[in-house]
Every structure is written in structure tokens, then in C-alpha cells.
Design a protein around this motif. Structure first.
Motif, PDB file in Angstrom:
ATOM      1  N   HIS A  46       0.856  -1.565   0.011  1.00  7.31           N
ATOM      2  CA  HIS A  46       0.053  -0.352   0.304  1.00  7.31           C
ATOM      3  C   HIS A  46       1.097   1.239  -0.297  1.00  7.31           C
ATOM      4  O   HIS A  46       0.817   2.175  -0.608  1.00  7.31           O
ATOM      5  CB  HIS A  46      -0.974  -0.422   0.599  1.00  7.31           C
ATOM      6  N   GLU A  47       1.794   1.532   0.325  1.00  7.02           N
ATOM      7  CA  GLU A  47       2.836   2.800   0.776  1.00  7.02           C
ATOM      8  C   GLU A  47       3.304   2.699  -0.842  1.00  7.02           C
ATOM      9  O   GLU A  47       3.532   3.241  -1.226  1.00  7.02           O
ATOM     10  CB  GLU A  47       3.873   1.721   2.344  1.00  7.02           C
ATOM     11  N   CYS A  48       4.127   1.109  -1.247  1.00  3.71           N
ATOM     12  CA  CYS A  48       4.727   1.455  -1.974  1.00  3.71           C
ATOM     13  C   CYS A  48       4.167   1.894  -3.233  1.00  3.71           C
ATOM     14  O   CYS A  48       4.210   3.266  -4.389  1.00  3.71           O
ATOM     15  CB  CYS A  48       4.964   0.226  -2.445  1.00  3.71           C
ATOM     16  N   ARG A  49       2.410   1.681  -3.323  1.00  6.22           N
ATOM     17  CA  ARG A  49       1.820   1.994  -4.395  1.00  6.22           C
ATOM     18  C   ARG A  49       1.224   3.768  -4.387  1.00  6.22           C
ATOM     19  O   ARG A  49       1.300   4.939  -5.424  1.00  6.22           O
ATOM     20  CB  ARG A  49       0.599   1.512  -4.566  1.00  6.22           C
ATOM     21  N   ALA A  50       1.581   4.360  -3.259  1.00  5.98           N
ATOM     22  CA  ALA A  50       1.257   5.671  -3.171  1.00  5.98           C
ATOM     23  C   ALA A  50       2.094   6.671  -3.511  1.00  5.98           C
ATOM     24  O   ALA A  50       1.816   7.577  -3.370  1.00  5.98           O
ATOM     25  CB  ALA A  50       0.282   5.434  -1.236  1.00  5.98           C
ATOM     26  N   ALA A  51       3.187   6.278  -3.014  1.00  5.22           N
ATOM     27  CA  ALA A  51       4.653   7.034  -3.528  1.00  5.22           C
ATOM     28  C   ALA A  51       4.702   7.018  -5.423  1.00  5.22           C
ATOM     29  O   ALA A  51       5.126   7.788  -5.549  1.00  5.22           O
ATOM     30  CB  ALA A  51       5.737   5.609  -2.798  1.00  5.22           C
ATOM     31  N   GLU A  52       4.553   5.903  -5.342  1.00  3.17           N
ATOM     32  CA  GLU A  52       4.354   5.310  -7.039  1.00  3.17           C
ATOM     33  C   GLU A  52       3.392   6.696  -7.414  1.00  3.17           C
ATOM     34  O   GLU A  52       3.067   7.359  -8.519  1.00  3.17           O
ATOM     35  CB  GLU A  52       3.560   4.237  -8.375  1.00  3.17           C
ATOM     36  N   ALA A  53       2.018   6.678  -7.085  1.00  5.05           N
ATOM     37  CA  ALA A  53       0.953   7.785  -7.240  1.00  5.05           C
ATOM     38  C   ALA A  53       1.514   9.087  -6.764  1.00  5.05           C
ATOM     39  O   ALA A  53       1.350   9.721  -8.032  1.00  5.05           O
ATOM     40  CB  ALA A  53      -0.353   7.903  -6.566  1.00  5.05           C
ATOM     41  N   LEU A  54       1.892   9.453  -6.329  1.00  5.15           N
ATOM     42  CA  LEU A  54       2.389  10.889  -6.440  1.00  5.15           C
ATOM     43  C   LEU A  54       3.849  11.007  -7.078  1.00  5.15           C
ATOM     44  O   LEU A  54       3.610  12.029  -7.221  1.00  5.15           O
ATOM     45  CB  LEU A  54       3.626  10.928  -4.636  1.00  5.15           C
ATOM     46  N   TRP A  55       4.627  10.093  -7.419  1.00  2.00           N
ATOM     47  CA  TRP A  55       5.374  10.090  -8.768  1.00  2.00           C
ATOM     48  C   TRP A  55       5.397  10.892  -9.926  1.00  2.00           C
ATOM     49  O   TRP A  55       5.091  11.638 -10.979  1.00  2.00           O
ATOM     50  CB  TRP A  55       6.000   9.001  -9.016  1.00  2.00           C
ATOM     51  N   PRO A  64      14.816  14.670 -11.156  1.00  2.00           N
ATOM     52  CA  PRO A  64      16.131  13.583 -10.756  1.00  2.00           C
ATOM     53  C   PRO A  64      16.134  12.954  -9.562  1.00  2.00           C
ATOM     54  O   PRO A  64      15.893  11.964  -9.207  1.00  2.00           O
ATOM     55  CB  PRO A  64      17.106  14.339 -10.213  1.00  2.00           C
ATOM     56  N   LEU A  65      15.448  13.424  -8.305  1.00  2.00           N
ATOM     57  CA  LEU A  65      14.440  13.071  -7.207  1.00  2.00           C
ATOM     58  C   LEU A  65      13.486  11.583  -7.354  1.00  2.00           C
ATOM     59  O   LEU A  65      13.501  10.507  -6.812  1.00  2.00           O
ATOM     60  CB  LEU A  65      14.700  13.696  -6.603  1.00  2.00           C
ATOM     61  N   THR A  66      12.192  12.165  -8.467  1.00  2.00           N
ATOM     62  CA  THR A  66      11.668  10.664  -9.032  1.00  2.00           C
ATOM     63  C   THR A  66      11.881   9.791  -8.970  1.00  2.00           C
ATOM     64  O   THR A  66      11.961   8.582  -9.545  1.00  2.00           O
ATOM     65  CB  THR A  66      10.759  11.999  -9.849  1.00  2.00           C
ATOM     66  N   LEU A  67      13.085  10.222 -10.757  1.00  5.00           N
ATOM     67  CA  LEU A  67      13.415   8.807 -11.402  1.00  5.00           C
ATOM     68  C   LEU A  67      14.523   8.194 -10.066  1.00  5.00           C
ATOM     69  O   LEU A  67      14.104   7.268 -10.499  1.00  5.00           O
ATOM     70  CB  LEU A  67      14.701   9.850 -12.291  1.00  5.00           C
ATOM     71  N   ILE A  68      15.348   8.731  -9.395  1.00  4.06           N
ATOM     72  CA  ILE A  68      16.042   7.728  -8.165  1.00  4.06           C
ATOM     73  C   ILE A  68      15.109   7.217  -7.334  1.00  4.06           C
ATOM     74  O   ILE A  68      15.448   5.869  -6.809  1.00  4.06           O
ATOM     75  CB  ILE A  68      16.685   8.906  -7.403  1.00  4.06           C
TER      76      ILE A  68
END
Length: 210
Positions: A46-55, A64-68
Motif C-alpha cells: 500500500h505504501e509502495c503504491r501510494a509513493a508511485e501515485a505521488l510520482w 532527478p529525485l523522482t527518477l532515483i
């Protein structure tokens, strides 16, 4: 990525570096019950998908921070998904299993294509059974099977005492299955008891067994 044995599961858990249940698996300790590992994997995904949604909402795709972050997340997500698939397939030690006893029942009924929902009673509402069948048929009276237990449908496998199933129609209630020894059936019979109950439900509702 596919996990096929304990050693690969341990390595995947070690890669994630998570604490609690996964931390124990990463140290080579395979639990008697997998419920806490499954719950922790669910939370991490759930946390992983939330982070992906923000990106995905970022204005600059080349940030660069998003790509990293995306590069670092990819192997972690792969390990999470593989570990979840492995954990879902593992069998707990019945005497130590804290999984909900209706987990297998629901999965088998779903596999048969039978609609299911939870039956509640009392105040505060207590989950007392699984209702199998269509409660809102297009035509004709309601016909369903109530699969229940003497206390609470959310009881742990380790205290399971057997299933009882009753067919409910417009003309009354008929017992279609009861575990031998119910409500104190042998724990060692849990899986066969659950499968036998599902077979009785399928027959009672007239569904074609797969």
C-alpha cells in the motif's frame, strides 16, 4: 521474479529490510503462522503504491529525485509482490494459526463463483457467518446458505470447532452440512471440513462444481 523455496523467501525478506514479522523471516525464521507476514506485506505494498501515485503526479517527469525513487522502488516492489505470492501459498501450523478460519472457506466459495458476504447479529454487531448465494435474485424468493460457527466467524484457525451450513429458502431452513463433532470438531480435520462444507454449499445452491 518468482519465489520457489524457503531460501529465496528469506533472501527477499532480507532485501526488504523490514522489521517485525518480515524481519524474522529475513533472519531465517519461518513462522508457524503467516498472517502477520501477509498483513505486513499488504501494508508495505500500500505504501509502495501510494509513493508511485505521488510520482505520477509530478510536474516534471525528468525530476532527478523522482527518477532515483523509481529506480530504488522497482526491485523492492518486485520483491514485495513475489513474497506476497509465496506467503499466500504457505500452509500454517494449525495449532498455532491465527488466520481467520473463514479465509479458506471464502476462497473456495469464490473459486466456485458463489457470491458471498458476511452475516452479522447482535449489538454491537458480531460477524456470525458467511452468507453464500444471491440475496437479491432477479426473480423468485431469496435462497442462500448460511455457514456459521458457534461464536464468531472471525475466529482463528487454531480454535476452529467445525462448520455448520443451513439452506435458507422461502419455505424454511434446512441443515445441509455439519462437521463431525460440531461444535468441537477435530482441528486436524479443518481443511477437509472446510472443503466438505463448500461441496455441500455448492450442491445445495445448485451450482456446478468446478
Amino acid at each position: 521474479m518468482e519465489i520457489q523455496n524457503k531460501a529465496q523467501a528469506v533472501e527477499a525478506a532480507r532485501t526488504l529490510g523490514a522489521g517485525d514479522a518480515l524481519g524474522g523471516l529475513g533472519n531465517g525464521k519461518v513462522p508457524a503462522c503467516f498472517v502477520h507476514i501477509r498483513l505486513q506485506l499488504h501494508a508495505l505494498l500500500h505504501e509502495c503504491r501510494a509513493a508511485e501515485a505521488l510520482w505520477d503526479m509530478a510536474d516534471d517527469d525528468d525530476d532527478p529525485l523522482t527518477l532515483i525513487g523509481q529506480r530504488e522502488m522497482a526491485p523492492l516492489k518486485e520483491a514485495l509482490l513475489a513474497l506476497r505470492t509465496w506467503a499466500e501459498a504457505q500452509q500454517c501450523v494449525l495449532e498455532a494459526c491465527d488466520c481467520r478460519a473463514d479465509r479458506l472457506l471464502r476462497r473456495l466459495l469464490d473459486t466456485e463463483g458463489i457470491p458471498i458476504q458476511t452475516g452479522f447479529a447482535g449489538k454491537p454487531r458480531r460477524a456470525v457467518g458467511v452468507i453464500a448465494g444471491d440475496l437479491e435474485p432477479a426473480g423468485g424468493p431469496k435462497t442462500y446458505v448460511l455457514v456459521d460457527y458457534r461464536t464468531n466467524i472471525e475466529h482463528a484457525v487454531r480454535v476452529h470447532g467445525g462448520w455448520r451450513a443451513r439452506l435458507v429458502t422461502g419455505t424454511g431452513v434446512t441443515l445441509v452440512y455439519e462437521a463431525p463433532g460440531y461444535p468441537a470438531a477435530r482441528l486436524s480435520d479443518y481443511e477437509e471440513d472446510t472443503r466438505a462444507c463448500v461441496r455441500a454449499v455448492v450442491t445445495a445452491l445448485g451450482y456446478a462444481a468446478a
